[in-house]
Design a protein around this motif. Structure first.
Motif, PDB file in Angstrom:
ATOM      1  N   PRO A 285       4.965 -11.416 -10.505  1.00  6.56           N
ATOM      2  CA  PRO A 285       4.371 -10.180  -9.991  1.00  6.56           C
ATOM      3  C   PRO A 285       5.449  -9.119  -9.793  1.00  6.56           C
ATOM      4  O   PRO A 285       6.634  -9.435  -9.683  1.00  6.56           O
ATOM      5  CB  PRO A 285       3.753 -10.616  -8.659  1.00  6.56           C
ATOM      6  CG  PRO A 285       4.514 -11.838  -8.263  1.00  6.56           C
ATOM      7  CD  PRO A 285       4.906 -12.519  -9.535  1.00  6.56           C
ATOM      8  N   VAL A 286       5.021  -7.861  -9.760  1.00  4.85           N
ATOM      9  CA  VAL A 286       5.966  -6.743  -9.802  1.00  4.85           C
ATOM     10  C   VAL A 286       5.923  -5.931  -8.516  1.00  4.85           C
ATOM     11  O   VAL A 286       4.846  -5.616  -7.995  1.00  4.85           O
ATOM     12  CB  VAL A 286       5.651  -5.827 -11.015  1.00  4.85           C
ATOM     13  CG1 VAL A 286       6.596  -4.639 -11.051  1.00  4.85           C
ATOM     14  CG2 VAL A 286       5.746  -6.624 -12.313  1.00  4.85           C
ATOM     15  N   LEU A 287       7.112  -5.593  -8.013  1.00  9.29           N
ATOM     16  CA  LEU A 287       7.253  -4.658  -6.892  1.00  9.29           C
ATOM     17  C   LEU A 287       7.417  -3.261  -7.476  1.00  9.29           C
ATOM     18  O   LEU A 287       8.452  -2.940  -8.075  1.00  9.29           O
ATOM     19  CB  LEU A 287       8.477  -5.012  -6.033  1.00  9.29           C
ATOM     20  CG  LEU A 287       8.492  -6.393  -5.375  1.00  9.29           C
ATOM     21  CD1 LEU A 287       9.845  -6.639  -4.703  1.00  9.29           C
ATOM     22  CD2 LEU A 287       7.377  -6.515  -4.352  1.00  9.29           C
ATOM     23  N   ARG A 288       6.399  -2.411  -7.312  1.00 12.68           N
ATOM     24  CA  ARG A 288       6.442  -1.064  -7.876  1.00 12.68           C
ATOM     25  C   ARG A 288       7.366  -0.165  -7.049  1.00 12.68           C
ATOM     26  O   ARG A 288       7.326  -0.164  -5.818  1.00 12.68           O
ATOM     27  CB  ARG A 288       5.043  -0.445  -7.888  1.00 12.68           C
ATOM     28  CG  ARG A 288       3.976  -1.328  -8.516  1.00 12.68           C
ATOM     29  CD  ARG A 288       4.086  -1.401 -10.012  1.00 12.68           C
ATOM     30  NE  ARG A 288       3.074  -2.300 -10.584  1.00 12.68           N
ATOM     31  CZ  ARG A 288       3.051  -2.661 -11.845  1.00 12.68           C
ATOM     32  NH1 ARG A 288       3.954  -2.207 -12.683  1.00 12.68           N
ATOM     33  NH2 ARG A 288       2.107  -3.489 -12.275  1.00 12.68           N
ATOM     34  N   ASP A 289       8.182   0.629  -7.750  1.00 11.94           N
ATOM     35  CA  ASP A 289       9.093   1.578  -7.092  1.00 11.94           C
ATOM     36  C   ASP A 289       9.875   0.893  -5.979  1.00 11.94           C
ATOM     37  O   ASP A 289       9.939   1.369  -4.841  1.00 11.94           O
ATOM     38  CB  ASP A 289       8.308   2.772  -6.537  1.00 11.94           C
ATOM     39  CG  ASP A 289       7.692   3.620  -7.636  1.00 11.94           C
ATOM     40  OD1 ASP A 289       8.366   3.861  -8.650  1.00 11.94           O
ATOM     41  OD2 ASP A 289       6.520   4.024  -7.487  1.00 11.94           O
ATOM     42  N   ALA A 290      10.489  -0.224  -6.331  1.00 12.70           N
ATOM     43  CA  ALA A 290      11.235  -0.998  -5.327  1.00 12.70           C
ATOM     44  C   ALA A 290      12.403  -0.212  -4.759  1.00 12.70           C
ATOM     45  O   ALA A 290      12.855  -0.495  -3.637  1.00 12.70           O
ATOM     46  CB  ALA A 290      11.741  -2.295  -5.958  1.00 12.70           C
ATOM     47  N   ASP A 291      12.913   0.785  -5.501  1.00 11.60           N
ATOM     48  CA  ASP A 291      14.044   1.569  -4.994  1.00 11.60           C
ATOM     49  C   ASP A 291      13.659   2.420  -3.789  1.00 11.60           C
ATOM     50  O   ASP A 291      14.529   2.823  -3.013  1.00 11.60           O
ATOM     51  CB  ASP A 291      14.622   2.455  -6.104  1.00 11.60           C
ATOM     52  CG  ASP A 291      13.555   3.272  -6.816  1.00 11.60           C
ATOM     53  OD1 ASP A 291      12.454   2.732  -7.031  1.00 11.60           O
ATOM     54  OD2 ASP A 291      13.828   4.431  -7.173  1.00 11.60           O
ATOM     55  N   PHE A 292      12.358   2.680  -3.606  1.00 12.01           N
ATOM     56  CA  PHE A 292      11.912   3.465  -2.452  1.00 12.01           C
ATOM     57  C   PHE A 292      11.444   2.576  -1.295  1.00 12.01           C
ATOM     58  O   PHE A 292      11.015   3.085  -0.265  1.00 12.01           O
ATOM     59  CB  PHE A 292      10.772   4.407  -2.853  1.00 12.01           C
ATOM     60  CG  PHE A 292      11.191   5.502  -3.789  1.00 12.01           C
ATOM     61  CD1 PHE A 292      12.000   6.542  -3.362  1.00 12.01           C
ATOM     62  CD2 PHE A 292      10.799   5.475  -5.119  1.00 12.01           C
ATOM     63  CE1 PHE A 292      12.390   7.550  -4.234  1.00 12.01           C
ATOM     64  CE2 PHE A 292      11.186   6.470  -5.995  1.00 12.01           C
ATOM     65  CZ  PHE A 292      11.994   7.516  -5.556  1.00 12.01           C
ATOM     66  N   MET A 293      11.513   1.263  -1.474  1.00 13.56           N
ATOM     67  CA  MET A 293      11.080   0.339  -0.434  1.00 13.56           C
ATOM     68  C   MET A 293      12.245  -0.054   0.453  1.00 13.56           C
ATOM     69  O   MET A 293      13.392  -0.140   0.004  1.00 13.56           O
ATOM     70  CB  MET A 293      10.470  -0.923  -1.077  1.00 13.56           C
ATOM     71  CG  MET A 293       9.280  -0.659  -1.961  1.00 13.56           C
ATOM     72  SD  MET A 293       8.728  -2.153  -2.866  1.00 13.56           S
ATOM     73  CE  MET A 293       8.027  -3.098  -1.520  1.00 13.56           C
ATOM     74  N   SER A 294      11.939  -0.287   1.741  1.00  9.15           N
ATOM     75  CA  SER A 294      12.962  -0.801   2.655  1.00  9.15           C
ATOM     76  C   SER A 294      13.080  -2.311   2.470  1.00  9.15           C
ATOM     77  O   SER A 294      12.255  -2.939   1.788  1.00  9.15           O
ATOM     78  CB  SER A 294      12.584  -0.482   4.099  1.00  9.15           C
ATOM     79  OG  SER A 294      11.405  -1.204   4.472  1.00  9.15           O
ATOM     80  N   VAL A 295      14.099  -2.905   3.089  1.00  7.37           N
ATOM     81  CA  VAL A 295      14.252  -4.358   3.025  1.00  7.37           C
ATOM     82  C   VAL A 295      13.015  -5.036   3.622  1.00  7.37           C
ATOM     83  O   VAL A 295      12.523  -6.038   3.101  1.00  7.37           O
ATOM     84  CB  VAL A 295      15.527  -4.804   3.764  1.00  7.37           C
ATOM     85  CG1 VAL A 295      15.586  -6.327   3.885  1.00  7.37           C
ATOM     86  CG2 VAL A 295      16.769  -4.291   3.037  1.00  7.37           C
ATOM     87  N   ALA A 296      12.491  -4.466   4.711  1.00  4.49           N
ATOM     88  CA  ALA A 296      11.295  -5.027   5.342  1.00  4.49           C
ATOM     89  C   ALA A 296      10.094  -4.933   4.400  1.00  4.49           C
ATOM     90  O   ALA A 296       9.289  -5.871   4.310  1.00  4.49           O
ATOM     91  CB  ALA A 296      10.996  -4.304   6.652  1.00  4.49           C
ATOM     92  N   ASP A 297       9.955  -3.811   3.706  1.00  8.46           N
ATOM     93  CA  ASP A 297       8.847  -3.648   2.758  1.00  8.46           C
ATOM     94  C   ASP A 297       8.945  -4.671   1.628  1.00  8.46           C
ATOM     95  O   ASP A 297       7.938  -5.251   1.204  1.00  8.46           O
ATOM     96  CB  ASP A 297       8.849  -2.232   2.173  1.00  8.46           C
ATOM     97  CG  ASP A 297       8.532  -1.162   3.202  1.00  8.46           C
ATOM     98  OD1 ASP A 297       7.852  -1.505   4.199  1.00  8.46           O
ATOM     99  OD2 ASP A 297       8.963  -0.017   3.023  1.00  8.46           O
ATOM    100  N   VAL A 298      10.157  -4.880   1.137  1.00  9.35           N
ATOM    101  CA  VAL A 298      10.360  -5.841   0.055  1.00  9.35           C
ATOM    102  C   VAL A 298       9.993  -7.241   0.521  1.00  9.35           C
ATOM    103  O   VAL A 298       9.265  -7.978  -0.165  1.00  9.35           O
ATOM    104  CB  VAL A 298      11.818  -5.804  -0.446  1.00  9.35           C
ATOM    105  CG1 VAL A 298      12.072  -6.941  -1.431  1.00  9.35           C
ATOM    106  CG2 VAL A 298      12.125  -4.463  -1.098  1.00  9.35           C
ATOM    107  N   GLU A 299      10.483  -7.639   1.688  1.00 13.05           N
ATOM    108  CA  GLU A 299      10.205  -8.987   2.200  1.00 13.05           C
ATOM    109  C   GLU A 299       8.708  -9.194   2.431  1.00 13.05           C
ATOM    110  O   GLU A 299       8.154 -10.246   2.076  1.00 13.05           O
ATOM    111  CB  GLU A 299      10.972  -9.230   3.499  1.00 13.05           C
ATOM    112  CG  GLU A 299      12.486  -9.326   3.344  1.00 13.05           C
ATOM    113  CD  GLU A 299      12.912 -10.624   2.676  1.00 13.05           C
ATOM    114  OE1 GLU A 299      12.066 -11.499   2.426  1.00 13.05           O
ATOM    115  OE2 GLU A 299      14.117 -10.763   2.384  1.00 13.05           O
ATOM    116  N   ALA A 300       8.040  -8.201   3.016  1.00 10.86           N
ATOM    117  CA  ALA A 300       6.606  -8.321   3.273  1.00 10.86           C
ATOM    118  C   ALA A 300       5.819  -8.389   1.965  1.00 10.86           C
ATOM    119  O   ALA A 300       4.870  -9.173   1.831  1.00 10.86           O
ATOM    120  CB  ALA A 300       6.122  -7.149   4.121  1.00 10.86           C
TER     121      ALA A 300
END
Length: 408
Positions: A285-300
């Motif tokens: 699965p893909v995290l869209r626009d991961a460069d705009f996500m925080s570490v917390a957003d990525v982990e969640a």
């Protein structure tokens, strides 16, 4: 009123699907939004639910049958009850089948049910290998093969008031058992893509190692507070590696590019695929626009995608796209590996097990928690120098996590 139950509308990237499992059979009553059947495509398993309350009057596509987008799978009699449906059935339908007499027996699909009826079998004696112990067609065929190959029973002794109990079947010493099952569409597609990646790309892998002590110290210091502030989200290492990958991809855009024919497509965004292991195989699965996500957003997001992958709730959109992939084989104990590219992407980062090793630091031997990193890349587009510099950038960011936040 009769309502047609159709397969989902497949996107353009999915040609067709296969009926995986019927959770309801003809004559059974269903409630609105209750799961009826699962359709397996090359990428995901899609669920089809009941549009209204009623009874399944007819199944038109059996398990294992290939179906097209929006093809009619079954007919639902809206508002009908199972009792009314049974009363209106033809004599052949109303005749109780051997499998239906056993209310506590295992669930099975129409193909398996037909074999049970033809051979007059007791389904309770057949071990099921399907989901939740479901008896499949292959289970019945294996049972019949074992039964038919067993030695014939001796004639019963005459005038015996009570038949002697049958001797338990003991597997002969040295007997080797084989079981042949068809490959699922998803597993077959995974195999096809892996083979394509090795045959159609100039794949090469470069390695480095990273000292995880600074990141582990940061995690141990803030993990409890992090969970409290971010609604129970666990502070792991993937969030930092995804953010480090985004920063490195900005510096080395070739690793974030893809090849389309004779063209190179440079992506001005970072959509990071995260490899997740499921019972059906590896999905990304893909995290869209991961460069705009925080570490917390990525982990969640990773936690949510992982749970949905294991529950077979991922959609085609969740699996489509991606400009770079991060795979963590270390969670299974892998010390070193060469990850395979996920075309048309040209790079994939492999994380591995953290293991304490003696390292030379300023002329002294120090025990440090080290992790091997592997970057597999398409040498047609990415030069060795670029690949090594990209991996060193990841190493530098992880060994000094503050640089991730400061974008240094």
């Amino acid at each position: 009123m009769a309502i047609e139950i159709k397969a989902p509308a497949f996107p353009e990237s999915v040609a067709d699907g296969e009926v995986a499992t019927w959770h309801k059979q003809e004559g059974e009553q269903v409630a609105r939004d209750e799961l009826i059947v699962e359709i397996e495509t090359d990428k995901v398993v899609m669920e089809v639910v009941a549009p209204e309350d009623g009874v399944i009057s007819k199944i038109l596509a059996q398990e294992g049958e290939t179906v097209q987008s929006e093809q009619v799978l079954a007919v639902l009699e809206q508002g009908a009850s199972a009792a009314a449906s049974g009363a209106a059935a033809t004599p052949a339908q109303a005749a109780p089948a051997a499998v239906d007499d056993d209310a506590e027996g295992p669930a099975m699909g129409p193909a398996a049910r037909q074999l049970v009826e033809e051979h007059q079998l007791n389904p309770a004696e057949i071990p099921g290998s399907g989901k939740n112990g479901r008896v499949t067609k292959e289970d019945i065929l294996a049972y019949l093969k074992t039964r038919d190959s067993a030695p014939a029973a001796k004639p019963a002794a005459p005038a015996a008031a009570v038949p002697a109990p049958a001797a338990p079947q003991v597997q002969a010493s040295g007997e080797r058992i084989e079981k042949r099952v068809p490959m699922t569409r998803m597993r077959a597609k995974i195999a096809e893509r892996l083979l394509e990646a090795t045959q159609s790309t100039a794949m090469l892998t470069t390695f480095n190692e990273v000292n995880m002590a600074p990141l582990m110290e940061l995690r141990n210091k803030y993990k409890d507070q992090f969970a409290q502030v971010h609604n129970g989200t666990r502070l792991g290492f993937m969030g930092f590696f995804v953010k480090a990958a985004c920063e490195a991809l900005k510096r080395f855009p070739a690793v974030n590019a893809s090849i389309d024919g004779n063209d190179i497509v440079y992506h001005g965004y970072q959509d990071i695929g995260v490899a997740v292991s499921t019972t059906d195989g590896l999905v990304v699965p893909v995290l869209r626009d991961a460069d705009f996500m925080s570490v917390a957003d990525v982990e969640a997001s990773i936690r949510d995608l992982g749970e949905r992958a294991r529950d077979k709730k991922l959609t085609i959109e969740d699996m489509t796209g991606g400009t770079f992939t991060v795979s963590n084989g270390g969670v299974f104990g892998s010390l070193l590996s060469t990850p395979i590219l996920n075309p048309p992407q040209t790079g994939i980062l492999g994380m591995h097990k953290i293991q304490e090793r003696p390292m030379a630091v300023n002329g002294e031997v120090v025990i440090l928690p080290m992790m091997y990193l592997a970057l597999s890349y398409d040498h047609r587009l990415i030069d060795g120098k670029t690949a090594v510099q990209f991996l060193v950038a990841i190493k530098d960011l992880i060994e000094d996590p503050a640089r991730i936040l400061l974008q240094l």
